[in-house]
Design a protein around this motif. Structure first.
Motif, mmCIF file in Angstrom:
data_model
loop_
_atom_site.group_PDB
_atom_site.id
_atom_site.type_symbol
_atom_site.label_atom_id
_atom_site.label_comp_id
_atom_site.label_asym_id
_atom_site.label_seq_id
_atom_site.Cartn_x
_atom_site.Cartn_y
_atom_site.Cartn_z
ATOM 1 N N LYS A 21 0.839 -1.208 0.000
ATOM 2 C CA LYS A 21 0.000 0.000 0.000
ATOM 3 C C LYS A 21 0.873 1.257 0.000
ATOM 4 C CE LYS A 21 -2.001 -1.214 3.891
ATOM 5 N NZ LYS A 21 -1.279 -2.504 4.054
ATOM 6 N N SER A 22 1.819 1.281 0.938
ATOM 7 C CA SER A 22 2.685 2.462 1.035
ATOM 8 C C SER A 22 3.546 2.615 -0.211
ATOM 9 C CB SER A 22 3.575 2.369 2.274
ATOM 10 O OG SER A 22 2.770 2.284 3.435
ATOM 11 N N SER A 23 3.907 1.481 -0.822
ATOM 12 C CA SER A 23 4.715 1.548 -2.041
ATOM 13 C C SER A 23 3.926 2.225 -3.165
ATOM 14 C CB SER A 23 5.116 0.138 -2.483
ATOM 15 O OG SER A 23 5.830 -0.509 -1.455
ATOM 16 N N THR A 30 4.020 -1.652 9.258
ATOM 17 C CA THR A 30 4.897 -0.475 9.145
ATOM 18 C C THR A 30 4.084 0.810 9.255
ATOM 19 O OG1 THR A 30 6.417 -1.698 7.753
ATOM 20 C CG2 THR A 30 6.562 0.709 7.653
ATOM 21 N N THR A 31 2.981 0.871 8.535
ATOM 22 C CA THR A 31 2.142 2.066 8.604
ATOM 23 C C THR A 31 1.159 1.898 9.762
ATOM 24 O OG1 THR A 31 2.296 2.197 6.204
ATOM 25 C CG2 THR A 31 0.615 3.571 7.261
ATOM 26 N N THR A 32 1.175 2.866 10.682
ATOM 27 C CA THR A 32 0.292 2.729 11.849
ATOM 28 C C THR A 32 -0.765 3.825 11.900
ATOM 29 O OG1 THR A 32 1.875 3.963 13.160
ATOM 30 C CG2 THR A 32 2.025 1.558 13.265
ATOM 31 N N VAL A 71 7.695 8.290 2.201
ATOM 32 C CA VAL A 71 6.667 7.363 2.685
ATOM 33 C C VAL A 71 7.371 6.133 3.288
ATOM 34 C CG1 VAL A 71 4.697 5.931 2.011
ATOM 35 C CG2 VAL A 71 5.111 8.108 0.842
ATOM 36 N N ALA A 72 6.952 5.739 4.502
ATOM 37 C CA ALA A 72 7.609 4.607 5.166
ATOM 38 C C ALA A 72 7.217 3.288 4.506
ATOM 39 C CB ALA A 72 7.245 4.582 6.636
ATOM 40 N N ILE A 73 8.223 2.535 4.060
ATOM 41 C CA ILE A 73 8.014 1.236 3.405
ATOM 42 C C ILE A 73 8.986 0.254 4.040
ATOM 43 C CG2 ILE A 73 8.396 -0.036 1.249
ATOM 44 C CD1 ILE A 73 7.642 2.558 -0.227
ATOM 45 N N VAL A 133 -4.083 8.780 0.531
ATOM 46 C CA VAL A 133 -4.007 8.578 1.971
ATOM 47 C C VAL A 133 -3.461 7.183 2.232
ATOM 48 C CG1 VAL A 133 -5.248 8.663 4.160
ATOM 49 C CG2 VAL A 133 -6.054 10.039 2.212
ATOM 50 N N ASP A 134 -2.273 7.147 2.832
ATOM 51 C CA ASP A 134 -1.674 5.853 3.207
ATOM 52 C C ASP A 134 -2.315 5.417 4.523
ATOM 53 O OD1 ASP A 134 -0.053 3.661 3.125
ATOM 54 O OD2 ASP A 134 1.729 4.669 3.919
ATOM 55 N N THR A 135 -2.589 4.131 4.650
ATOM 56 C CA THR A 135 -3.299 3.652 5.844
ATOM 57 C C THR A 135 -2.676 2.353 6.353
ATOM 58 O OG1 THR A 135 -4.842 2.227 4.632
ATOM 59 C CG2 THR A 135 -5.492 4.542 4.877
#
Ligand SMILES: Nc1nc2c(ncn2[C@@H]2O[C@H](COP(=O)(O)OP(=O)(O)OP(=O)(O)O)[C@@H](O)[C@H]2O)c(=O)[nH]1
Ligand SMILES: [Mg+2]
Length: 463
Positions: free
Chosen positions: A16-18, A37-39, A29-31, A57-59
Motif C-alpha cells: 500500500k505504502s509503495s 509499518t504504517t500505523t 513514505v515509510a516502506i 491517503v496511506d493507511t
C-alpha cells in the motif's frame, strides 16, 4: 472542494505504502518488509508547482476485519443505511485499541475518499480477504482494486475472479516497476471510479505529462551548464619563484584544483537533477552506483562513458586538442579507414597522457611582480563525452526510478560498453562543434546554449 482523494487500503504488507510513494512521487513514505509499518492514516498530496493535483491517503492494514464485519452485520438496518453503520462503527470504536487500524483506514473513506484496495497478485487468493472487501463494499464509496506484484508468483487470474465480485474495476499495477506511462494510465483509470473525478484526474495526467517534458528540459539545462563549466574553467596558482620544483608543484596543484572544481560541479548537477525528479533523498545512497561515483577522471569512467577512439576521430573531437588543425582538415572528408587510423594513433596518445591531464597551462607575469600559473581549461577531447555519458545515465535512472524503491541506485552499464554509442553520429557531430567552441575559449551565445540544451533534451527524453 472536488479534489480527487484516495485511501489506499488492504491487508498488511501488500505494498500500500509503495503505491502511495510511487503515485505521490514521495520517497519519504515509510516502506518496509515488516507488516505493520504504517500505523496512522496519512495524506500525501501530489503537488505540481503550487497546485495539489490529487491526494493519496496511506493507511495501516486491516487487523480484525472479521470482527469488524461481525459488528457491522449485527447493526445492519438494510442496504441503504450501511454507509451510516460504518460511520457508527468508527464512533463506537474511536478509543478501542483493538480496532485502531480499522478506524484509521476507514475514517478517510467515510470522510469522502475513494478506495484503492491493494492485494499481492504474486501470492494466492484466500478467503481471509473477503471480510476486508465486504467492509469496503459496506462503505458504499467508489472503489477499485489494484493487483500489485511483490514477488515472482502469478495468481492474477484467481485474484481477478475474486476481486471482480466486489470491485467493478480491477487493474494490475506494479508499485515498484511501473513506468511513467503506466502511472499516467492508472491515474486516468481512477477517473472511472467516480465521474466527478474524471475531469480533474484527466487534467492531472495531462499536467504531469507536460511537466515530464519540462523536467527533461531543466535536467538538460543543468547538464549543459556542467559541460560548459568543465570546458571553460581555468584555475590559477601563485608562483613565488620560477624554479623547476615550484613549477612542477604548482602544475600539480593547479591540476588538482581544476579536477576538484569539475567534480564539485558534477556533484551539484547530480543533486539538481535528483531534485528535479523529486529524488533529493537519494544522494546519500548514490555510493553503490559504482560507475557513477567512480571518479570522472578515472580510466574506468573514460572506458565506460567516453567515445571510442574511432568515434572520437570520426567525430573530429580529438583533432583540435591533440595534434592541431592538420587532422581537422584530414578528417573533413574522413573515410572510416582514415578515421580509424587517426583515432588509434590519438587514442594511444590520450592513454599515455592520462585522462584529464590535457589542460592548457600558461605562466603569467603579475603587474606587482611575481608570476602565476594558469591551468585550464581542460582540452582532453573525451572529457565532455565522459561527463555527458555519466550525466545522461544518471538522469535516465533518476527519471525512471519510482519513489517506492528503497534500495541503492544500481547502474547496469557494462564496463567497455560505450554509452556514447547510443548517440547517433549526426547529433554527436553537432555536440562536438559546440564542445570545440567552448574548449576554444569562446562563450556560447544564449541561442547556442539553448541549442545545446535542445540536443540534450532529445537524449534524456527521446520521443
Ligand atoms: N518487488 C516488489 N516489492 C514490493 C512491491 N510492492 C511492495 N513491495 C515490497 O513489499 C514490502 C511491503 O511494502 P509496503 O509498501 O511497506 O506495504 P504496506 O502494505 O504499506 O505494509 P504495511 O504498512 O505494513 O501494512 C516492502 O518490502 C516493499 O518493498 C512491488 O511491486 N515489487
Ligand atoms: Mg504501509
Amino acid at each position: 472542494m472536488n479534489r480527487p482523494r484516495f485511501a489506499i487500503v488492504g491487508h498488511p504488507n501488500k505494498g500500500k505504502s509503495s503505491i502511495v510513494a510511487t503515485l505521490a512521487e514521495d520517497d519519504a513514505v515509510a516502506i518496509s518488509p515488516h507488516p505493520g509499518t504504517t500505523t496512522q492514516a496519512r495524506s500525501y498530496p501530489m503537488r505540481l508547482d503550487d497546485e495539489v493535483l490529487y491526494e493519496l491517503v496511506d493507511t495501516p492494514g486491516f487487523q480484525r476485519a472479521r470482527e469488524a464485519l461481525a459488528w457491522l452485520e449485527a447493526h445492519d438496518r438494510g442496504a441503504g443505511a450501511r454507509g451510516a453503520v460504518v460511520a457508527e462503527f468508527l464512533k463506537a470504536h474511536a478509543s478501542d485499541p483493538r480496532f485502531h487500524d480499522e478506524c484509521e483506514l476507514l475514517t478517510p473513506i467515510v470522510e469522502g475518499a475513494g478506495i484503492l484496495y491493494v492485494v499481492d497478485g504474486s501470492r494466492p487468493y484466500g478467503r481471509q480477504y473477503e471480510a476486508e472487501m465486504e467492509i469496503l463494499r459496506w462503505t458504499g464509496r467508489p472503489r477499485m482494486a489494484l493487483i500489485n506484484m511483490i514477488s515472482a508468483g502469478d495468481h492474477i487470474e484467481q485474484w481477478r475472479a475474486a476481486l471482480g465480485q466486489y470491485f467493478s474495476i480491477v487493474r494490475v499495477f506494479d508499485a515498484v516497476r511501473a513506468d511513467f506511462g503506466q502511472r499516467i494510465e492508472l491515474l486516468r483509470a481512477f477517473g472511472a471510479i467516480d465521474e466527478r473525478w474524471a475531469a480533474p484526474l484527466n487534467d492531472a495526467a495531462n499536467a504531469l505529462v507536460a511537466d515530464r517534458r519540462r523536467r527533461a528540459h531543466r535536467a538538460a539545462a543543468e547538464i549543459a551548464d556542467l559541460l560548459i563549466t568543465a570546458l571553460t574553467t581555468a584555475v590559477t596558482v601563485p608562483l613565488a619563484n620560477l624554479s623547476v620544483e615550484r613549477e612542477t608543484q604548482a602544475h600539480a596543484e593547479g591540476r588538482a584544483k581544476l579536477r576538484d572544481q569539475v567534480r564539485r560541479r558534477e556533484a551539484s548537477a547530480r543533486r539538481a537533477v535528483q531534485e528535479i525528479y523529486h529524488h533529493s533523498g537519494l544522494a546519500a545512497r548514490e555510493s553503490a552506483a559504482a560507475y557513477l561515483v567512480e571518479d570522472v577522471f578515472s580510466s574506468q569512467s573514460f572506458n565506460v562513458f567516453g567515445l571510442s577512439q574511432v568515434q572520437l576521430a570520426l567525430t573530429g573531437a580529438a583533432s583540435g586538442a591533440v595534434v592541431g588543425s592538420a587532422v581537422d582538415v584530414a578528417l573533413g572528408g574522413a573515410s572510416l579507414l582514415l578515421g580509424a587510423g587517426i583515432g588509434a594513433a590519438l587514442g594511444a596518445f590520450g592513454t599515455l597522457a592520462g585522462a584529464g591531464t590535457l589542460a592548457k597551462v600558461r605562466v603569467l607575469g603579475l603587474p606587482l611582480g611575481g608570476h602565476e600559473l594558469t591551468v585550464g581549461p581542460i582540452t582532453d577531447p573525451n572529457l565532455p563525452w565522459v561527463l555527458l555519458g555519466r550525466a545522461l545515465l544518471h538522469a535516465k535512472l533518476v527519471a525512471e526510478r519510482n519513489h517506492s524503491r528503497r534500495e541503492e541506485l544500481v547502474v547496469e552499464t557494462q564496463a567497455g560498453g560505450h554509452l556514447a554509442d547510443t548517440i547517433e553520429a549526426a547529433r554527436r557531430r553537432k555536440l562536438d562543434v559546440m564542445f570545440r567552441r567552448l574548449r576554444g575559449g569562446r562563450e556560447l551565445a544564449a541561442d547556442e546554449r539553448e541549442a545545446l540544451v535542445t540536443e540534450l533534451v532529445a537524449l534524456i527524453d527521446p520521443r
